[in-house]
Design a protein around this motif. Structure first.
Motif, mmCIF file in Angstrom:
data_model
loop_
_atom_site.group_PDB
_atom_site.id
_atom_site.type_symbol
_atom_site.label_atom_id
_atom_site.label_comp_id
_atom_site.label_asym_id
_atom_site.label_seq_id
_atom_site.Cartn_x
_atom_site.Cartn_y
_atom_site.Cartn_z
ATOM 1 N N CYS A 228 -1.870 2.196 -2.527
ATOM 2 C CA CYS A 228 -2.795 2.424 -1.662
ATOM 3 C C CYS A 228 -3.225 3.755 -1.778
ATOM 4 O O CYS A 228 -2.521 4.810 -2.130
ATOM 5 C CB CYS A 228 -2.401 2.245 -0.156
ATOM 6 S SG CYS A 228 -3.517 2.664 0.992
ATOM 7 N N ARG A 230 -4.903 5.653 0.469
ATOM 8 C CA ARG A 230 -5.262 6.541 1.777
ATOM 9 C C ARG A 230 -4.057 7.584 2.073
ATOM 10 O O ARG A 230 -4.392 8.623 2.946
ATOM 11 C CB ARG A 230 -5.499 5.462 2.966
ATOM 12 C CG ARG A 230 -6.769 4.701 2.549
ATOM 13 C CD ARG A 230 -7.228 3.902 3.686
ATOM 14 N NE ARG A 230 -8.299 2.944 3.360
ATOM 15 C CZ ARG A 230 -9.485 3.448 3.471
ATOM 16 N NH1 ARG A 230 -9.917 4.595 3.967
ATOM 17 N NH2 ARG A 230 -10.723 2.571 3.073
ATOM 18 N N GLY A 231 -2.753 7.288 1.831
ATOM 19 C CA GLY A 231 -1.834 8.194 1.929
ATOM 20 C C GLY A 231 -1.350 8.489 3.346
ATOM 21 O O GLY A 231 -1.224 9.808 3.704
ATOM 22 N N CYS A 232 -1.459 7.591 4.361
ATOM 23 C CA CYS A 232 -1.113 8.097 5.592
ATOM 24 C C CYS A 232 0.543 8.440 5.659
ATOM 25 O O CYS A 232 1.392 7.946 5.255
ATOM 26 C CB CYS A 232 -0.936 6.649 6.529
ATOM 27 S SG CYS A 232 -2.850 6.177 6.439
ATOM 28 N N PHE A 234 2.764 8.218 7.831
ATOM 29 C CA PHE A 234 3.894 7.370 8.344
ATOM 30 C C PHE A 234 4.075 6.112 7.595
ATOM 31 O O PHE A 234 5.148 5.042 8.033
ATOM 32 C CB PHE A 234 3.375 6.951 9.915
ATOM 33 C CG PHE A 234 2.267 6.241 9.794
ATOM 34 C CD1 PHE A 234 1.858 4.975 9.543
ATOM 35 C CD2 PHE A 234 0.997 7.215 10.152
ATOM 36 C CE1 PHE A 234 0.371 4.485 9.616
ATOM 37 C CE2 PHE A 234 -0.326 6.442 10.384
ATOM 38 C CZ PHE A 234 -0.553 5.278 9.815
ATOM 39 N N CYS A 235 3.676 5.909 6.263
ATOM 40 C CA CYS A 235 3.831 4.561 5.556
ATOM 41 C C CYS A 235 4.305 5.029 4.320
ATOM 42 O O CYS A 235 4.335 5.960 3.515
ATOM 43 C CB CYS A 235 2.357 4.383 5.274
ATOM 44 S SG CYS A 235 2.208 2.997 4.471
ATOM 45 N N VAL A 237 4.039 2.954 1.760
ATOM 46 C CA VAL A 237 3.378 2.490 0.686
ATOM 47 C C VAL A 237 2.708 3.879 -0.019
ATOM 48 O O VAL A 237 2.531 3.764 -1.244
ATOM 49 C CB VAL A 237 2.140 1.663 0.987
ATOM 50 C CG1 VAL A 237 1.357 1.262 -0.202
ATOM 51 C CG2 VAL A 237 2.754 0.415 1.502
ATOM 52 N N THR A 238 2.672 4.877 0.664
ATOM 53 C CA THR A 238 1.857 6.018 0.106
ATOM 54 C C THR A 238 2.386 6.678 -1.081
ATOM 55 O O THR A 238 1.784 7.060 -1.987
ATOM 56 C CB THR A 238 2.318 7.262 1.182
ATOM 57 O OG1 THR A 238 2.423 6.719 2.272
ATOM 58 C CG2 THR A 238 1.374 8.373 1.182
ATOM 59 N N GLU A 271 -2.903 -3.895 -0.018
ATOM 60 C CA GLU A 271 -2.796 -2.968 1.181
ATOM 61 C C GLU A 271 -4.230 -3.126 1.881
ATOM 62 O O GLU A 271 -4.369 -2.873 2.959
ATOM 63 C CB GLU A 271 -2.336 -1.705 1.018
ATOM 64 C CG GLU A 271 -0.897 -1.715 0.049
ATOM 65 C CD GLU A 271 -0.004 -2.406 1.280
ATOM 66 O OE1 GLU A 271 0.079 -2.452 2.295
ATOM 67 O OE2 GLU A 271 1.096 -2.866 0.490
ATOM 68 N N GLU A 340 -3.817 1.853 14.454
ATOM 69 C CA GLU A 340 -2.920 2.975 14.855
ATOM 70 C C GLU A 340 -3.253 3.883 15.904
ATOM 71 O O GLU A 340 -2.365 4.169 16.783
ATOM 72 C CB GLU A 340 -3.109 3.935 13.156
ATOM 73 C CG GLU A 340 -3.022 3.320 11.871
ATOM 74 C CD GLU A 340 -2.163 2.459 11.794
ATOM 75 O OE1 GLU A 340 -1.199 2.066 12.573
ATOM 76 O OE2 GLU A 340 -2.064 1.703 10.458
ATOM 77 N N LYS A 354 -7.755 7.906 6.283
ATOM 78 C CA LYS A 354 -7.657 6.356 6.568
ATOM 79 C C LYS A 354 -9.092 6.034 6.722
ATOM 80 O O LYS A 354 -9.217 5.081 6.690
ATOM 81 C CB LYS A 354 -6.871 6.315 8.044
ATOM 82 C CG LYS A 354 -6.787 4.985 8.483
ATOM 83 C CD LYS A 354 -5.435 4.246 7.892
ATOM 84 C CE LYS A 354 -5.356 3.065 8.893
ATOM 85 N NZ LYS A 354 -3.904 2.304 8.499
#
Ligand code: SF4
Length: 496
Positions: A228, A230-232, A234-235, A237-238, A271, A340, A354
């Motif tokens: 993904c 977007r690099g949040c 809390f995630c 997948v980042t 994602e 979120e 995001k």
């Protein structure tokens, strides 16, 4: 081809070996604990076992199918077996590979529901039941190694007893295609295994290294890509690099589900399905339209696993065009989305990308726009929002309450989840029930009211062309009615 007595058996517990009556949204039900209806009825409604042939599941979790495909490619003798039929297949097993999503119920949805009901969620109960089953114990006594992997592998860092007691030999965390063969070979050779086998982002396979699935996946799920952009904060997948599958690879995996699995349904997974083929946060119209025209020519219905509000809000015309392709064959389609927070301040701090291609501070408006477009297009979001994010203030919670109010007329489910420390926030504290304040309660009740308000019409849309399943629809409506009553009772007590 595998023989009947393979050395490697792959499986998963019952909550994962289900097609959820062909509605992925019902899979959320596995995160709940025992509740106000009998367990047997609840299990049938929310996670009925998939069909089997000689104990082999007609469909299995996609991640498990990928591992199966990789092992077959490397020449291993491997079979994926339903958990209810293991006894016929463990005689010669030297490795039992178990796929898991949320083994101890530490995931956000299960943590939240467990704290409401004060009981262990079904998915954790079924995982521990599988590990502790006499058949697995017997196989272990006979020398089989137990190797666990899947999206829930991170939870073994917090609960280590099964590894400490050597009930589980190894937990594999990360994208395993490039390493699983070597690991399984070591296990077959009787070599010592590490208790944790972590695969870094650098070791993640390139697209051309990822094998096609060889057998059908649950609900015809096929991956469009991984990672993904977007690099949040809390995630998890980042940390993974963004890679998209070429169209011919996706079509081949659909063919496995349609030709072998006789599936009429396909779930497109990434994602953010809206970003298929794009190197950034701007959807690629041509690739997305082409993908959907091809997929819809091959199957009866589709769903999306996830998409983003920002991508939807950035291309309303594209979403309308997609809906015109998809709604030729079905009444609606669904996707999970991350709402979120309704706070621009918090959004800027913890998920600055995001809202891209919009600015982070525009997040609440982007979310409102996205919900509206999805409603008009009959794309139904199952939205999750996070309660108790680090640095959350009362004003942030009020902003989220206001946002939920603003989207009340948009067909959707909204599920509040307690903050779980993952991704770059993995060293922060868990959000616990004891920290729930009156504003959190108001937010959680508002989300429950919102979702229950839309459940009946979603059920009507889902069962519109399935007259033969009317008893099932009525059972869900009765369940929703009971849930509504319970929530209103709790609300009248808590918010006094
Ligand atoms: S929360 Fe969603 S959008 Fe954010 S990094 Fe994770 S997958 Fe990407």
């Amino acid at each position: 081809m595998p023989t009947n007595n393979p050395e490697i058996i792959l499986t998963a517990d019952r909550t994962l070996m289900s097609n959820y009556h062909r509605n992925e949204f019902l899979g959320f039900g596995t995160c709940a604990p025992s509740n106000f209806i009998p367990d047997v009825l609840y299990s049938y409604l929310f996670f009925p076992p998939v069909g089997t042939k000689k104990g082999l599941p007609s469909e299995a979790p996609y991640g498990l199918r990928k591992i199966e495909a990789q092992l077959l490619k490397e020449g291993f003798n491997v079979l994926t077996v339903s958990p209810q039929h293991l006894k016929n297949y463990l005689g010669n097993a030297k490795i039992i590979g178990i796929h898991t999503m949320d083994p101890f119920g530490f995931g956000p949805a299960s943590t939240t529901l467990a704290s409401v009901f004060q009981k262990e969620p079904f998915l954790a109960r079924h995982f521990s039941g599988l590990i502790a089953s006499p058949l697995i114990r017997e196989a272990k006594k006979n020398g089989a190694k137990i190797i666990v992997g899947g999206p829930g592998a991170w939870q073994f860092r917090y609960r280590t007893q099964l590894l400490d007691k050597k009930i589980i030999d190894c937990v594999v965390e990360g994208e395993a295609e490039n390493v699983i063969g070597k690991l399984f070979k070591s296990a077959l050779n009787g070599e010592a295994l590490p208790s944790h086998f972590d695969i870094t982002a650098k070791e993640a396979p390139k697209i051309e290294e990822i094998p096609d699935i060889a057998q059908p996946s649950i609900n015809g799920l096929v991956e469009l890509g991984r990672g993904c952009c977007r690099g949040c904060e809390f995630c998890n997948v980042t940390v993974r690099p963004l890679r998209w599958y070429p169209l011919d690879k996706i079509v081949r995996e659909i063919a496995v589900n349609v030709d072998i699995g006789k599936q009429q349904v396909i779930c497109l997974h990434s994602e953010d399905v809206m970003l298929y083929g794009s190197p950034n946060a701007v959807p690629n119209d041509e690739k997305l339209l082409n993908l959907h025209e091809i997929v819809m020519s091959k199957v009866k219905t589709i769903s999306w696993s996830h998409c983003s509000l920002a991508a939807v809000a950035s291309k309303p015309k594209l979403v309308k065009q997609l809906s015109e392709i998809i709604l030729q064959k079905q009444a609606w389609w669904g996707a999970e989305i991350g709402l979120e927070t309704g706070s621009a301040t918090l959004a800027k701090k913890i998920m600055p990308a995001k809202a891209l291609p919009f600015k982070a501070e525009e997040w609440p408006e982007v979310a409102r726009q996205g919900f509206g477009i999805m409603h008009d297009s009959k794309l139904v979001p199952a939205a999750t929002l996070i309660v108790g994010l680090p640095e959350e203030t009362e004003d942030d919670i009020i902003k989220t309450v206001e946002l939920v109010d603003d989207v009340r007329d948009c067909r959707s489910l909204i599920v509040p989840l307690f903050f779980v420390p993952l991704g770059r926030l993995k060293n922060k504290d868990w959000f616990r029930e004891a920290q729930v304040n009156k504003l959190h309660e108001e937010l959680m009740f508002k989300c429950a009211e919102h979702s229950l308000r839309w459940v009946d019409s979603l059920l009507d849309m889902s069962f519109a062309d399935k007259g033969y399943r009317i008893p099932l629809k009525q059972a869900y409506k009765v369940f929703a009615g009971l849930a509504r009553r319970q929530i209103r009772q709790a609300e009248s007590i808590e918010l006094k």
